[in-house]
Design an enzyme around this catalytic site. Structure first.
Site, PDB file in Angstrom:
ATOM      1  N   HIS A 291     -32.015  35.326 -13.003  1.00 26.00           N
ATOM      2  CA  HIS A 291     -31.906  36.445 -12.082  1.00 26.00           C
ATOM      3  C   HIS A 291     -30.463  36.916 -12.112  1.00 26.00           C
ATOM      4  O   HIS A 291     -29.538  36.119 -11.940  1.00 26.00           O
ATOM      5  CB  HIS A 291     -32.308  36.027 -10.669  1.00 26.00           C
ATOM      6  CG  HIS A 291     -33.642  35.348 -10.618  1.00 26.00           C
ATOM      7  ND1 HIS A 291     -34.834  36.038 -10.633  1.00 26.00           N
ATOM      8  CD2 HIS A 291     -33.969  34.030 -10.597  1.00 26.00           C
ATOM      9  CE1 HIS A 291     -35.833  35.180 -10.608  1.00 26.00           C
ATOM     10  NE2 HIS A 291     -35.340  33.949 -10.591  1.00 26.00           N
ATOM     11  N   GLU A 293     -27.523  40.428 -11.536  1.00 17.31           N
ATOM     12  CA  GLU A 293     -27.120  41.440 -10.569  1.00 17.31           C
ATOM     13  C   GLU A 293     -28.120  42.585 -10.504  1.00 17.31           C
ATOM     14  O   GLU A 293     -28.329  43.197  -9.469  1.00 17.31           O
ATOM     15  CB  GLU A 293     -25.740  41.972 -10.947  1.00 17.31           C
ATOM     16  CG  GLU A 293     -25.199  43.030 -10.007  1.00 17.31           C
ATOM     17  CD  GLU A 293     -23.851  43.540 -10.441  1.00 17.31           C
ATOM     18  OE1 GLU A 293     -23.370  44.510  -9.835  1.00 17.31           O
ATOM     19  OE2 GLU A 293     -23.280  42.981 -11.399  1.00 17.31           O
ATOM     20  N   ASP A 403     -13.533  40.713 -15.466  1.00 15.74           N
ATOM     21  CA  ASP A 403     -14.360  39.730 -14.750  1.00 15.74           C
ATOM     22  C   ASP A 403     -14.541  38.487 -15.614  1.00 15.74           C
ATOM     23  O   ASP A 403     -15.627  37.918 -15.685  1.00 15.74           O
ATOM     24  CB  ASP A 403     -15.712  40.346 -14.392  1.00 15.74           C
ATOM     25  CG  ASP A 403     -16.456  39.552 -13.319  1.00 15.74           C
ATOM     26  OD1 ASP A 403     -15.835  38.663 -12.692  1.00 15.74           O
ATOM     27  OD2 ASP A 403     -17.654  39.820 -13.096  1.00 15.74           O
TER      28      ASP A 403
END
Length: 539
Positions: A291, A293, A403
């Site tokens: 799962h 974003e 990130d």
């Protein structure tokens, strides 16, 4: 502490200045009065905050070494007493055990620990007798802002929350207003077939916290933080339950996004020109394997090759734009240490971003699950070099990832590490300034990027140093004992993390070079790769 601690005692900062006390004062009557007054507070099971870091002269004869004593601002739970009536055994949220002195602790928020609220551990009940609520005006501000988020369900009841979440995959979540603590909120998440409820408490200043360690200005920042890392929750936040009554903007579109067919055609032309549009008839869609974003990640098959499918609905959940932006950024990137974009599917009820399948998942999970007993130093070095080579490629393309962290590194069948998740990436010369709203992971982001939105390849180098620390600490959360809102201030005052246990000095030296406060003093990724290559040949 028994599991080691990550503070560097050579870098002092205001919250950890030792306080010296004479032996005479320890034996004074006033201190004995304090010990007696604190007897109820120090009962096993109570949660307390350490108010002072004590120096070795404060210890009784025969007490353990300094590292076994908790420090100022640590939150700990009392386990029991010791042979010395002034000292008590305690444990923190990381399950590290140590000692606290009886007159160096206070109640959390002036109240004894209440079994109804377990700090950073879902109790299944968000009721605590006598808990204080925050002002309605602050709560109203947070609620109004949160109404524009798809995961915010306002005044939904606990019963209906559990109906929505029960049986959903781990990490499925929503946020609601607390029914038992007016002015506070509750974070609700599915985990192992149950629904866990975490109280989100508001401080008198309007900040939000789940654990009285990490504080956030708004719910969006809080949710973004726990999406990146569980950081004490039972699981990181993964997929929101979309609120069907989310507010709408004045033009009639959903405040969390929708896309017209014409607009979608315009925004997907880059994939058509690159030959990356794949017919849904050519894809076999399999089971859900994760799962993300944007929604579910599913296993698929394309031309007899296993692939991963990131799924987003065409309308109504505000995540399609982000998925397309990430896929668009990956067009034209090609390197053995970057996850490869295979294509996109646009002719289905859902939109799919198709990437190569990485059988061993993400690096952070592997580090934590296998640990130091299963992963040799040589393998850790290979992870570091793989990632650095991928970042050298991005550096050559003047692309800033923004990130970079172990959670965003994936591993293939052969444990080759590949950088993924380009949702925040941009060109180095881009003039965008979008560091607000909790988008960027504070503990991984360079100070100049957080303070002034100055994102460069050198800010990625800083993040790589934090990633190195993650690798050689086998997946610990960086700055584990510093509140998230204080990290930048400590860094700017000169604080740096200690070397992880067992980390080669040469690697720790590289970490410190990447953490130079001035971006221009940090090495390039090419220079870091040269150093890692030399270290690999000698360690």
């Amino acid at each position: 502490m028994s599991n080691g601690n990550s503070y560097n005692h050579h870098h002092q900062f205001p919250m950890s200045i030792p306080i010296s006390c004479s032996s005479h004062s320890i034996q004074s009557q006033s201190r004995m009065n304090t010990l007696n007054a604190n007897r109820d507070l120090l009962s096993p099971g109570n949660d307390v905050i350490v108010t002072r870091t004590v120096s070795p002269s404060f210890y009784s004869h025969g007490m353990p070494a300094r590292d076994n004593v908790f420090r100022k601002d640590d939150h700990v739970r009392i386990l029991g007493n010791t042979t010395d009536p002034a000292w008590y055994r305690a444990r923190n949220a990381n399950q590290e055990e140590g000692l606290v002195h009886a007159d160096c602790v206070v109640r959390i928020n002036g109240q004894a620990y209440d079994n109804g609220i377990v700090r950073m551990r879902a109790s299944g009940c968000d009721v605590a007798p006598g808990a204080a609520s925050t002002t309605s005006s602050t709560s109203s501000h947070h609620s109004t802002a949160a109404n524009h988020q798809p995961w915010f369900h306002s005044m939904i009841s606990r019963e209906n929350t559990e109906k929505l979440l029960r049986g959903k995959p781990d990490g499925t979540f929503l946020v609601r207003e607390s029914t038992n603590f007016p002015g506070d909120f509750t974070l609700c998440m599915s985990f192992h077939g149950k629904v866990e409820h975490y109280r989100i408490e508001q401080t008198s200043g309007g900040q939000l916290t789940c654990d009285k360690e990490e504080y956030f200005s708004n719910l969006t920042q809080l949710v973004s933080h726990y999406k990146r890392d569980a950081d004490g929750l039972c699981h990181r936040l993964v997929t929101p339950i979309i609120c069907e009554t989310a507010t709408f903007s004045s033009n009639g579109s959903s405040s969390f996004g929708s896309s017209s067919t014409v607009d979608l055609e315009d925004r997907t032309s880059v994939f058509r020109h690159a030959g990356l549009v794949i017919s849904s008839n050519d894809i076999d869609v399999g089971d859900t394997i994760g799962h993300g974003e944007f929604g579910d990640v599913r296993l698929g098959t394309y031309k007899n090759r296993k692939v991963a499918l990131k799924v987003s609905k065409r309308h109504g959940n505000g995540m399609l734009d982000s998925l397309l932006d990430e896929a668009k950024f990956m067009v034209g990137l090609s390197h053995p240490n970057l996850v490869t974009l295979v294509g996109v599917v646009l002719d289905d009820v859902n939109v799919y971003m198709i990437t190569e399948y990485m059988a061993n998942g993400n690096l952070i999970d592997l580090l934590r699950s296998r640990g130091r007993h299963a992963l040799e130093r040589r393998q850790l070095m290979m992870f570091a070099m793989d990632i650095c080579q991928g970042m050298c490629y991005l550096e050559s393309k003047q692309i800033v990832h923004r990130d970079l962290a172990a959670r965003n590194v994936l591993l293939d069948d052969d444990l080759v590490a590949k950088v993924s998740d380009f949702g925040l990436a941009k060109k180095a010369n881009s003039q965008s300034h979008d560091s607000a709203s909790g988008k960027f992971p504070i503990k991984w982001t360079a100070p100049e990027a957080l303070r002034h939105s100055q994102f460069t390849t050198k800010s990625d180098v800083w993040s790589f140093g934090i990633l190195l620390w993650e690798i050689f600490s086998f997946g610990r959360v960086p700055y584990p004992r510093i509140p998230i809102q204080d990290v930048v201030r400590y860094i700017e005052k000169g604080y740096r993390m200690e070397a992880p246990e067992g980390c080669p000095p040469e690697i720790f030296k590289v970490m410190n070079e990447t953490w130079a406060l001035s971006a221009q003093d940090r090495p390039s990724f090419g220079q870091v790769l040269q150093r890692l290559t030399t270290i690999r040949n000698t360690v």
